[in-house]
Design an enzyme around this catalytic site. Structure first.
Site, short mmCIF file in Angstrom:
data_model
loop_
_atom_site.label_atom_id
_atom_site.label_comp_id
_atom_site.label_asym_id
_atom_site.label_seq_id
_atom_site.Cartn_x
_atom_site.Cartn_y
_atom_site.Cartn_z
N GLY A 16 0.83 -1.20 0.00
CA GLY A 16 0.00 0.00 0.00
C GLY A 16 0.86 1.25 0.00
CD GLU A 17 4.18 2.62 2.98
OE1 GLU A 17 5.06 3.14 2.25
OE2 GLU A 17 4.47 2.01 4.02
N GLY A 18 0.79 3.78 -1.65
CA GLY A 18 1.04 4.40 -2.94
C GLY A 18 2.34 3.95 -3.56
#
Length: 344
Positions: free
Chosen positions: A310-312
């Site tokens: 995740g997180e980008g």
């Protein structure tokens, strides 16, 4: 809440494709980079698209259901990871620095007071959602406020010259919320779209399945996006959906990360189907529900790297491919300009 999103005008398709085909290469030799260049051209309505002021937004929020043991990590990890983002120490920071992507963290609803900080936007709706196992995650007023704030954030980026935004998230328990939203909006079996998240063992995964079944027994399966979002969403997911819709209103390219980000897109796409042509799907997450989401949307991601952070991070890693598509269309010689014989 209405979003004014227009489908890209296909009238330039032939001109852009002709420009692609006249580059010094066999037809189609750059594969999906060529398709990506065409998509960028249609989004920007030009045969010479440029990426300007690209930006990654990481939306963070806490989930009341996390306190029920739905994740392998305690809820405090949400605010601790936000601090890590602000200190520049997370994976998404590293990848954004590598590709010179601007990064901003959005506090959509973290159960922590960060104060005024560089690189952080305080857009907190509340310090976390309610526990959707017992009650709706958010009120209609909170949901609408999150959507509206996300839209404002995207419009502000557009005013500053940004025409590409990548989406990331942070929130302990948000894979569970994404599973419920995906089930509600696609009809795919809940078990198919429920995975280990941040690393649940077998017992933890079984507990997650039980808790999500309890949530559905309470809230049912609303198939409308606003109802599903209020029942099971997170503030970061709701605000991200609003930002996606706002970005598409401004004809920006949306770089979509993994499972949780795609759950926000499912909400946005159910609200305004015209958003989809503005989306570039960065990668296929190892989270099993992501493959189901992509199949439902009938899209193919750029990469498959077994990411599940995740997180980008996937969006940041895919950005050079998007930049390459624009650069190829603008900077590569044509047969005519290079004096290369194109006869077969």
């Amino acid at each position: 809440m209405d979003f004014a999103i227009s489908l890209p005008d296909p009238g330039l398709t032939a001109a852009i494709q002709h420009r692609i085909d006249r580059k010094t290469k066999p037809l189609g030799a750059l594969g999906r980079i060529e398709a990506l260049a065409l998509q960028l051209g249609l989004i920007q309505q030009t045969a010479a698209p440029r990426i300007r002021q690209p930006h990654v937004l990481v939306f963070a929020g806490d989930h009341g259901a996390a306190r029920a043991g739905i994740s392998a990590f305690p809820q405090d990890v949400t605010w601790q990871m936000v601090e890590n983002f602000l200190a520049g120490g997370a994976a998404v920071n590293v990848f954004c620095r590598q590709t010179e992507l601007a990064l901003t963290v959005i506090d959509s609803g973290v159960n922590h007071d960060f104060g005024r900080r560089d690189g952080l936007v305080d857009a907190k709706i509340a310090p976390g959602t309610a526990n959707y196992i017992e009650t709706p995650a958010m009120s209609a007023q909170q949901r609408d406020a999150a959507l509206a704030r996300g839209r404002e954030l995207a419009h502000a980026l557009a005013v500053n010259g940004c025409n590409l935004v990548g989406f990331g998230e942070m929130g302990i328990g948000n894979t569970a919320s994404a599973s419920l939203l995906t089930h509600c909006l696609t009809g795919i079996d809940l078990a198919t779209v429920t995975g280990r998240g941040t690393g649940l063992d077998d017992a933890g995964l079984a507990r997650k399945h039980r808790l999500l079944a309890q949530a559905l027994a309470r809230g049912g399966r609303p198939s409308d996006p606003l109802g599903a979002l209020a029942e099971y969403g997170g503030f970061e997911i709701a605000m991200m959906a609003g930002a996606m819709l706002g970005a598409a209103e401004k004809r920006m390219t949306l770089l979509i990360d993994g499972f949780i980000v795609t759950s926000a897109l499912l909400v946005a796409q159910a609200i305004a189907p015209a958003i989809l042509p503005y989306c570039v799907f960065a990668h296929r997450s190892k989270e099993p529900g992501h493959t189901a989401q992509l199949a439902h949307l009938r899209v193919e991601p750029l990469m498959e790297l077994d990411l599940r952070l995740g997180e980008g991070t996937g969006a940041a890693l895919a950005f050079p491919l998007v930049q390459a598509a624009a650069n190829f269309l603008n900077d590569m010689a044509s047969f005519d300009s290079a004096g290369v014989d194109d006869r077969v």
